[in-house]
Motif scaffolding. Structure first.
Motif, PDB file in Angstrom:
ATOM      1  N   PHE A   1      37.991 -34.111 -14.683  1.00  0.00           N
ATOM      2  CA  PHE A   1      37.702 -33.419 -13.431  1.00  0.00           C
ATOM      3  C   PHE A   1      38.189 -31.979 -13.484  1.00  0.00           C
ATOM      4  CE2 PHE A   1      39.284 -31.882  -9.371  1.00  0.00           C
ATOM      5  CZ  PHE A   1      38.136 -31.931  -8.612  1.00  0.00           C
ATOM      6  N   THR A   2      39.416 -31.769 -13.944  1.00  0.00           N
ATOM      7  CA  THR A   2      39.963 -30.411 -14.023  1.00  0.00           C
ATOM      8  C   THR A   2      39.101 -29.527 -14.906  1.00  0.00           C
ATOM      9  OG1 THR A   2      42.203 -31.232 -13.645  1.00  0.00           O
ATOM     10  CG2 THR A   2      41.996 -29.059 -14.656  1.00  0.00           C
ATOM     11  N   PHE A   3      38.649 -30.063 -16.017  1.00  0.00           N
ATOM     12  CA  PHE A   3      37.751 -29.310 -16.894  1.00  0.00           C
ATOM     13  C   PHE A   3      36.483 -28.922 -16.142  1.00  0.00           C
ATOM     14  CE2 PHE A   3      34.052 -29.765 -19.829  1.00  0.00           C
ATOM     15  CZ  PHE A   3      34.240 -28.591 -20.554  1.00  0.00           C
ATOM     16  N   GLY A   4      35.901 -29.856 -15.403  1.00  0.00           N
ATOM     17  CA  GLY A   4      34.675 -29.572 -14.668  1.00  0.00           C
ATOM     18  C   GLY A   4      34.864 -28.489 -13.621  1.00  0.00           C
ATOM     19  N   VAL A   5      35.997 -28.523 -12.928  1.00  0.00           N
ATOM     20  CA  VAL A   5      36.278 -27.499 -11.918  1.00  0.00           C
ATOM     21  C   VAL A   5      36.439 -26.130 -12.576  1.00  0.00           C
ATOM     22  CG1 VAL A   5      37.963 -26.710 -10.216  1.00  0.00           C
ATOM     23  CG2 VAL A   5      37.292 -29.094 -10.272  1.00  0.00           C
ATOM     24  N   GLU A   6      37.092 -26.094 -13.722  1.00  0.00           N
ATOM     25  CA  GLU A   6      37.297 -24.815 -14.404  1.00  0.00           C
ATOM     26  C   GLU A   6      35.982 -24.258 -14.954  1.00  0.00           C
ATOM     27  OE1 GLU A   6      41.983 -25.284 -15.603  1.00  0.00           O
ATOM     28  OE2 GLU A   6      40.473 -25.722 -17.130  1.00  0.00           O
ATOM     29  N   VAL A   7      35.086 -25.129 -15.379  1.00  0.00           N
ATOM     30  CA  VAL A   7      33.746 -24.664 -15.773  1.00  0.00           C
ATOM     31  C   VAL A   7      33.022 -24.091 -14.558  1.00  0.00           C
ATOM     32  CG1 VAL A   7      31.478 -25.405 -16.593  1.00  0.00           C
ATOM     33  CG2 VAL A   7      33.542 -26.205 -17.756  1.00  0.00           C
ATOM     34  N   ALA A   8      33.114 -24.777 -13.420  1.00  0.00           N
ATOM     35  CA  ALA A   8      32.494 -24.259 -12.192  1.00  0.00           C
ATOM     36  C   ALA A   8      33.068 -22.898 -11.826  1.00  0.00           C
ATOM     37  CB  ALA A   8      32.705 -25.250 -11.043  1.00  0.00           C
ATOM     38  N   ARG A   9      34.364 -22.730 -12.011  1.00  0.00           N
ATOM     39  CA  ARG A   9      34.993 -21.442 -11.722  1.00  0.00           C
ATOM     40  C   ARG A   9      34.486 -20.357 -12.675  1.00  0.00           C
ATOM     41  NH1 ARG A   9      36.453 -17.269  -8.802  1.00  0.00           N
ATOM     42  NH2 ARG A   9      38.392 -16.254  -9.469  1.00  0.00           N
ATOM     43  N   CYS A  10      34.254 -20.701 -13.929  1.00  0.00           N
ATOM     44  CA  CYS A  10      33.697 -19.723 -14.868  1.00  0.00           C
ATOM     45  C   CYS A  10      32.319 -19.258 -14.402  1.00  0.00           C
ATOM     46  CB  CYS A  10      33.622 -20.317 -16.274  1.00  0.00           C
ATOM     47  SG  CYS A  10      35.210 -20.447 -17.126  1.00  0.00           S
ATOM     48  N   TYR A  11      31.497 -20.208 -13.960  1.00  0.00           N
ATOM     49  CA  TYR A  11      30.182 -19.815 -13.424  1.00  0.00           C
ATOM     50  C   TYR A  11      30.340 -18.995 -12.145  1.00  0.00           C
ATOM     51  CZ  TYR A  11      27.479 -22.643 -16.696  1.00  0.00           C
ATOM     52  OH  TYR A  11      26.896 -23.142 -17.835  1.00  0.00           O
ATOM     53  N   ASP A  12      31.345 -19.321 -11.349  1.00  0.00           N
ATOM     54  CA  ASP A  12      31.617 -18.549 -10.139  1.00  0.00           C
ATOM     55  C   ASP A  12      31.972 -17.105 -10.491  1.00  0.00           C
ATOM     56  OD1 ASP A  12      32.414 -18.172  -7.248  1.00  0.00           O
ATOM     57  OD2 ASP A  12      34.377 -17.935  -8.178  1.00  0.00           O
ATOM     58  N   LEU A  13      32.756 -16.910 -11.526  1.00  0.00           N
ATOM     59  CA  LEU A  13      33.116 -15.554 -11.957  1.00  0.00           C
ATOM     60  C   LEU A  13      31.882 -14.753 -12.377  1.00  0.00           C
ATOM     61  CD1 LEU A  13      36.321 -16.407 -14.003  1.00  0.00           C
ATOM     62  CD2 LEU A  13      36.247 -15.063 -11.895  1.00  0.00           C
ATOM     63  N   ARG A  14      30.868 -15.437 -12.865  1.00  0.00           N
ATOM     64  CA  ARG A  14      29.617 -14.777 -13.264  1.00  0.00           C
ATOM     65  C   ARG A  14      28.609 -14.684 -12.119  1.00  0.00           C
ATOM     66  NH1 ARG A  14      27.185 -17.114 -18.700  1.00  0.00           N
ATOM     67  NH2 ARG A  14      25.952 -15.232 -18.401  1.00  0.00           N
ATOM     68  N   ARG A  15      28.997 -15.203 -10.951  1.00  0.00           N
ATOM     69  CA  ARG A  15      28.109 -15.227  -9.773  1.00  0.00           C
ATOM     70  C   ARG A  15      26.822 -16.014 -10.045  1.00  0.00           C
ATOM     71  NH1 ARG A  15      32.418 -13.332  -8.567  1.00  0.00           N
ATOM     72  NH2 ARG A  15      32.791 -11.632  -7.102  1.00  0.00           N
TER      73      ARG A  15
END
Length: 287
Positions: free
Chosen positions: A218-232
């Protein structure tokens, strides 16, 4: 239950109060009783594992203020059992408690690295090497969060990766240490450093399908989502958050990072994404 159940929060809440009472009563009975020393030692080892791993982790996710007390009890039980491996695992737990308290990252690294050095002098078993690797990962997280990503990367490649290659995949004392977890920490370092491109590149190389911990996946998935968030990249953010909600709905609601990314998504969402984004935010009680 804690590492595999998608409803681990409600499941844990149902059993932890009685479990804690039973542990305390059993430890007290063996402390005052005349039972064999080996039996008392085993009771203390179980107490260290249950208190340090399950109770600490559940309390951390629920924002409890008693984390240091829980970590201290686990450490004391491990020390009373005179078990070097469980003492190191208890210090690993204490390191994570300190990581959850902003401003105490340096203390977390110090606790973890001193425990790793001590364990290295006392034991050379595969389990001991794995716990040593898990302790090094605490320092990696601390270094990344204190804006020293180059130090975190050097530790990952120079110290942690060789240990992971040596022990392979494993879950010694629920630390989930191994090659995959090392790769996931590399993604975490890049996310923390706001390098979304490198974070996503590393994430594409990681296979979490066989990882024994739902929480780590789960933590990995959230951090991937955050990476996409950083790229908008809002479409990718939404897809990942909805997948995480299906995978571990209770964890999404309790994750500060998931809630933060969801809040950003609602603000930026295009009309075609807004209905789903708002629906997710409402389920997380953000609106």
């Amino acid at each position: 239950m804690w590492q595999t159940s998608p409803t681990r929060f409600t499941s844990a809440e149902a059993v932890l109060p009685d479990l804690i009472s039973d542990i305390e009563a059993t430890v007290a009975a063996h402390r005052c009783g005349t039972g064999a020393a080996a039996e008392r030692r085993e009771v203390l080892r179980v107490a260290a594992a249950c208190t340090g791993c399950c109770v600490r982790t559940a309390a951390e996710w629920d924002g409890s203020t008693c984390l240091l007390m829980v970590a201290d009890r686990a450490l004391r039980a491990a020390e009373d059992a005179d078990d070097p491996l469980r003492i190191a695992a208890a210090r690993w737990n204490l390191g994570h408690v300190l990581l959850s308290r902003p401003g105490q990252e340096a203390e977390a690294a110090e606790v973890a690295l001193s425990a790793a050095d001590e364990l290295d002098r006392m034991l050379t078993t595969v389990d001991a090497i794995a716990v040593r690797g898990a302790l090094e990962l605490v320092a990696v997280v601390a270094e990344a969060r204190t804006r020293r990503p180059w130090v975190a990367r050097e530790r990952l490649t120079g110290r942690v990766a060789p240990i992971a290659e040596q022990v392979g995949e494993g879950n010694t004392l629920r630390t989930v240490f191994g090659r995959t977890n090392t790769e996931l920490h590399a993604v975490s370092v890049e996310m923390t450093d706001s390098d979304a491109v490198e974070g996503l590149r590393l994430a594409d190389r990681a296979d979490v399908s066989k990882l024994p911990s739902t929480e780590r996946r789960f933590t990995f998935g959230v951090e991937v989502a955050r990476c996409y968030d950083l790229r908008r990249d809002d479409a990718a953010v939404l897809v990942h958050l909805l997948e995480l909600e299906e995978f571990a709905p209770e964890a999404v609601e309790r994750s500060p990072l998931a809630r933060l990314v969801t809040a950003f998504l609602v603000v930026r969402a295009r009309p075609t994404q807004r209905r789903q984004a708002v629906g997710l935010a409402e389920r997380l009680h953000l609106l």
